[in-house]
Design a protein around this motif. Structure first.
Motif, PDB file in Angstrom:
ATOM      1  N   PRO A 186       0.809  -1.234   0.000  1.00  0.00           N
ATOM      2  CA  PRO A 186       0.000   0.000   0.000  1.00  0.00           C
ATOM      3  C   PRO A 186       0.837   1.276   0.000  1.00  0.00           C
ATOM      4  O   PRO A 186       0.417   2.299  -0.547  1.00  0.00           O
ATOM      5  CB  PRO A 186      -0.839  -0.115   1.277  1.00  0.00           C
ATOM      6  N   LYS A 187       2.028   1.248   0.605  1.00  0.00           N
ATOM      7  CA  LYS A 187       2.879   2.435   0.616  1.00  0.00           C
ATOM      8  C   LYS A 187       3.365   2.767  -0.789  1.00  0.00           C
ATOM      9  O   LYS A 187       3.420   3.928  -1.178  1.00  0.00           O
ATOM     10  CB  LYS A 187       4.068   2.221   1.562  1.00  0.00           C
ATOM     11  N   LEU A 188       3.712   1.721  -1.558  1.00  0.00           N
ATOM     12  CA  LEU A 188       4.137   1.940  -2.941  1.00  0.00           C
ATOM     13  C   LEU A 188       2.970   2.391  -3.808  1.00  0.00           C
ATOM     14  O   LEU A 188       3.141   3.219  -4.706  1.00  0.00           O
ATOM     15  CB  LEU A 188       4.765   0.669  -3.511  1.00  0.00           C
ATOM     16  N   ILE A 189       1.788   1.867  -3.530  1.00  0.00           N
ATOM     17  CA  ILE A 189       0.597   2.302  -4.270  1.00  0.00           C
ATOM     18  C   ILE A 189       0.368   3.797  -4.043  1.00  0.00           C
ATOM     19  O   ILE A 189       0.084   4.547  -4.982  1.00  0.00           O
ATOM     20  CB  ILE A 189      -0.643   1.492  -3.849  1.00  0.00           C
ATOM     21  N   GLU A 190       0.496   4.244  -2.805  1.00  0.00           N
ATOM     22  CA  GLU A 190       0.313   5.665  -2.488  1.00  0.00           C
ATOM     23  C   GLU A 190       1.306   6.527  -3.256  1.00  0.00           C
ATOM     24  O   GLU A 190       0.949   7.586  -3.789  1.00  0.00           O
ATOM     25  CB  GLU A 190       0.477   5.891  -0.980  1.00  0.00           C
ATOM     26  N   LEU A 191       2.560   6.072  -3.317  1.00  0.00           N
ATOM     27  CA  LEU A 191       3.567   6.830  -4.062  1.00  0.00           C
ATOM     28  C   LEU A 191       3.210   6.910  -5.538  1.00  0.00           C
ATOM     29  O   LEU A 191       3.398   7.945  -6.180  1.00  0.00           O
ATOM     30  CB  LEU A 191       4.941   6.173  -3.887  1.00  0.00           C
ATOM     31  N   ALA A 192       2.695   5.802  -6.071  1.00  0.00           N
ATOM     32  CA  ALA A 192       2.359   5.750  -7.492  1.00  0.00           C
ATOM     33  C   ALA A 192       1.157   6.632  -7.832  1.00  0.00           C
ATOM     34  O   ALA A 192       1.196   7.393  -8.813  1.00  0.00           O
ATOM     35  CB  ALA A 192       2.096   4.308  -7.915  1.00  0.00           C
ATOM     36  N   ILE A 193       0.107   6.542  -7.040  1.00  0.00           N
ATOM     37  CA  ILE A 193      -1.135   7.251  -7.394  1.00  0.00           C
ATOM     38  C   ILE A 193      -1.013   8.764  -7.198  1.00  0.00           C
ATOM     39  O   ILE A 193      -1.836   9.527  -7.715  1.00  0.00           O
ATOM     40  CB  ILE A 193      -2.354   6.704  -6.621  1.00  0.00           C
ATOM     41  N   ASN A 194       0.014   9.195  -6.472  1.00  0.00           N
ATOM     42  CA  ASN A 194       0.226  10.627  -6.278  1.00  0.00           C
ATOM     43  C   ASN A 194       1.297  11.191  -7.205  1.00  0.00           C
ATOM     44  O   ASN A 194       1.748  12.324  -7.026  1.00  0.00           O
ATOM     45  CB  ASN A 194       0.605  10.899  -4.822  1.00  0.00           C
ATOM     46  N   ASN A 195       1.676  10.410  -8.195  1.00  0.00           N
ATOM     47  CA  ASN A 195       2.727  10.812  -9.124  1.00  0.00           C
ATOM     48  C   ASN A 195       2.104  11.101 -10.489  1.00  0.00           C
ATOM     49  O   ASN A 195       1.626  10.187 -11.171  1.00  0.00           O
ATOM     50  CB  ASN A 195       3.771   9.698  -9.242  1.00  0.00           C
ATOM     51  N   ASP A 196       2.108  12.359 -10.889  1.00  0.00           N
ATOM     52  CA  ASP A 196       1.434  12.725 -12.150  1.00  0.00           C
ATOM     53  C   ASP A 196       2.251  12.382 -13.393  1.00  0.00           C
ATOM     54  O   ASP A 196       1.833  12.684 -14.512  1.00  0.00           O
ATOM     55  CB  ASP A 196       1.033  14.199 -12.171  1.00  0.00           C
ATOM     56  N   ALA A 197       3.413  11.743 -13.207  1.00  0.00           N
ATOM     57  CA  ALA A 197       4.141  11.220 -14.364  1.00  0.00           C
ATOM     58  C   ALA A 197       3.499   9.937 -14.869  1.00  0.00           C
ATOM     59  O   ALA A 197       3.784   9.486 -15.977  1.00  0.00           O
ATOM     60  CB  ALA A 197       5.604  10.969 -14.006  1.00  0.00           C
ATOM     61  N   LEU A 198       2.632   9.347 -14.042  1.00  0.00           N
ATOM     62  CA  LEU A 198       1.860   8.165 -14.449  1.00  0.00           C
ATOM     63  C   LEU A 198       0.534   8.616 -15.043  1.00  0.00           C
ATOM     64  O   LEU A 198      -0.094   9.549 -14.521  1.00  0.00           O
ATOM     65  CB  LEU A 198       1.575   7.268 -13.245  1.00  0.00           C
ATOM     66  N   PRO A 199       0.065   7.962 -16.112  1.00  0.00           N
ATOM     67  CA  PRO A 199      -1.248   8.319 -16.658  1.00  0.00           C
ATOM     68  C   PRO A 199      -2.351   8.055 -15.644  1.00  0.00           C
ATOM     69  O   PRO A 199      -2.248   7.149 -14.816  1.00  0.00           O
ATOM     70  CB  PRO A 199      -1.376   7.417 -17.892  1.00  0.00           C
ATOM     71  N   GLN A 200      -3.402   8.850 -15.694  1.00  0.00           N
ATOM     72  CA  GLN A 200      -4.489   8.753 -14.716  1.00  0.00           C
ATOM     73  C   GLN A 200      -5.124   7.370 -14.698  1.00  0.00           C
ATOM     74  O   GLN A 200      -5.487   6.848 -13.627  1.00  0.00           O
ATOM     75  CB  GLN A 200      -5.560   9.810 -15.019  1.00  0.00           C
ATOM     76  N   ARG A 201      -5.256   6.761 -15.857  1.00  0.00           N
ATOM     77  CA  ARG A 201      -5.871   5.424 -15.916  1.00  0.00           C
ATOM     78  C   ARG A 201      -5.069   4.409 -15.115  1.00  0.00           C
ATOM     79  O   ARG A 201      -5.631   3.558 -14.409  1.00  0.00           O
ATOM     80  CB  ARG A 201      -5.996   4.964 -17.370  1.00  0.00           C
ATOM     81  N   LYS A 202      -3.745   4.506 -15.185  1.00  0.00           N
ATOM     82  CA  LYS A 202      -2.879   3.597 -14.434  1.00  0.00           C
ATOM     83  C   LYS A 202      -3.005   3.860 -12.935  1.00  0.00           C
ATOM     84  O   LYS A 202      -3.052   2.932 -12.121  1.00  0.00           O
ATOM     85  CB  LYS A 202      -1.428   3.780 -14.885  1.00  0.00           C
ATOM     86  N   ARG A 203      -3.079   5.143 -12.557  1.00  0.00           N
ATOM     87  CA  ARG A 203      -3.206   5.495 -11.140  1.00  0.00           C
ATOM     88  C   ARG A 203      -4.546   5.040 -10.573  1.00  0.00           C
ATOM     89  O   ARG A 203      -4.628   4.543  -9.445  1.00  0.00           O
ATOM     90  CB  ARG A 203      -3.030   7.007 -10.962  1.00  0.00           C
ATOM     91  N   ASP A 204      -5.601   5.190 -11.373  1.00  0.00           N
ATOM     92  CA  ASP A 204      -6.924   4.759 -10.915  1.00  0.00           C
ATOM     93  C   ASP A 204      -6.972   3.251 -10.689  1.00  0.00           C
ATOM     94  O   ASP A 204      -7.597   2.771  -9.733  1.00  0.00           O
ATOM     95  CB  ASP A 204      -7.990   5.166 -11.932  1.00  0.00           C
ATOM     96  N   LYS A 205      -6.314   2.502 -11.569  1.00  0.00           N
ATOM     97  CA  LYS A 205      -6.284   1.049 -11.434  1.00  0.00           C
ATOM     98  C   LYS A 205      -5.573   0.642 -10.151  1.00  0.00           C
ATOM     99  O   LYS A 205      -6.037  -0.237  -9.413  1.00  0.00           O
ATOM    100  CB  LYS A 205      -5.595   0.417 -12.644  1.00  0.00           C
ATOM    101  N   LEU A 206      -4.448   1.289  -9.858  1.00  0.00           N
ATOM    102  CA  LEU A 206      -3.718   0.979  -8.634  1.00  0.00           C
ATOM    103  C   LEU A 206      -4.505   1.423  -7.402  1.00  0.00           C
ATOM    104  O   LEU A 206      -4.517   0.731  -6.367  1.00  0.00           O
ATOM    105  CB  LEU A 206      -2.350   1.656  -8.657  1.00  0.00           C
ATOM    106  N   LYS A 207      -5.199   2.548  -7.498  1.00  0.00           N
ATOM    107  CA  LYS A 207      -5.964   3.058  -6.378  1.00  0.00           C
ATOM    108  C   LYS A 207      -7.063   2.088  -5.958  1.00  0.00           C
ATOM    109  O   LYS A 207      -7.420   1.994  -4.776  1.00  0.00           O
ATOM    110  CB  LYS A 207      -6.580   4.409  -6.749  1.00  0.00           C
TER     111      LYS A 207
END
Length: 211
Positions: A186-207
């Motif tokens: 979950p800590k890595l997921i938080e880092l990923a979903i708050n990083n705007d270098a990742l596309p929103q679709r990818k962040r939503d999937k991880l979220k």
């Protein structure tokens, strides 16, 4: 990190499950500088625009370091730079040391690390075995896609200079392993979903894994 090969592809067609498939994974080295545009590499084949090309996958880089591992596993293939479908073969690139959101100056361009490569059946077809997909995931070194912040040409010998690194991020290797992990950190997921270098679709999937 330094560019040791620039690679582009012409469209290649094969039959998969009774259907004709066109791909740009069959990249070959070119001696010329290549132009990195906002959505793709000029003159390079990008057939499947749903999964390749675009802002967050404009160019794919792979490390020459990992070629030794794969040549040992698949010695009978016709090896050359670009074998993994990368536009840029890069020396001394280590996915455990580059971070999602890193910004580099290389050649005329300014680029940003966005996301690891997730292998598909086309990669398996090129290697002659769909088993290579699991092997690629297990190996954990995916290469990385980059976003082109400033367009321009890059060529052999150009060096990557780190311009900016986000304060809170995860490495390309960590994100790659996270995407395929059964039990996601979950800590890595938080880092990923708050990083705007990742596309929103990818962040939503991880979220969705936090719910």
């Amino acid at each position: 990190m330094q560019i040791i090969s620039t690679n582009i592809a012409k469209p290649t067609t094969f039959i998969w499950n009774g259907k004709e498939v066109t791909t740009g994974i069959y990249k070959v080295p070119t001696n010329d500088a290549i132009f990195l545009g906002k959505s793709d590499v000029k003159g390079d084949e990008v057939t499947d625009r749903k999964h390749h090309g675009g802002e967050f996958k404009a160019c794919y880089m792979f490390s020459e370091v990992h070629y030794i591992h794969w040549k040992f596993l698949y010695p009978d293939l016709d090896w050359s730079w670009g074998m993994f479908g990368e536009n840029l073969t890069v020396s001394e690139m280590d996915e455990t040391e580059i971070y999602i959101g890193d910004i580099y100056k290389v050649g005329e361009t300014l680029v940003q690390v966005t996301q690891p490569r997730e292998p598909c059946f086309k990669f398996g077809y090129k290697f002659g075995s769909q088993e290579v997909i699991k092997q690629f995931i297990d190996h954990g070194f995916s290469g990385t896609y980059i976003r082109i912040l400033e367009e321009g040409h890059v060529k052999l010998g150009d060096v990557f200079t780190l311009v900016e690194r986000p304060e809170n991020s995860l490495t390309t290797a960590q994100l790659f392993n996270l995407l395929f992990a059964k039990n996601k950190n979950p800590k890595l997921i938080e880092l990923a979903i708050n990083n705007d270098a990742l596309p929103q679709r990818k962040r939503d999937k991880l979220k969705s894994f936090l719910i």
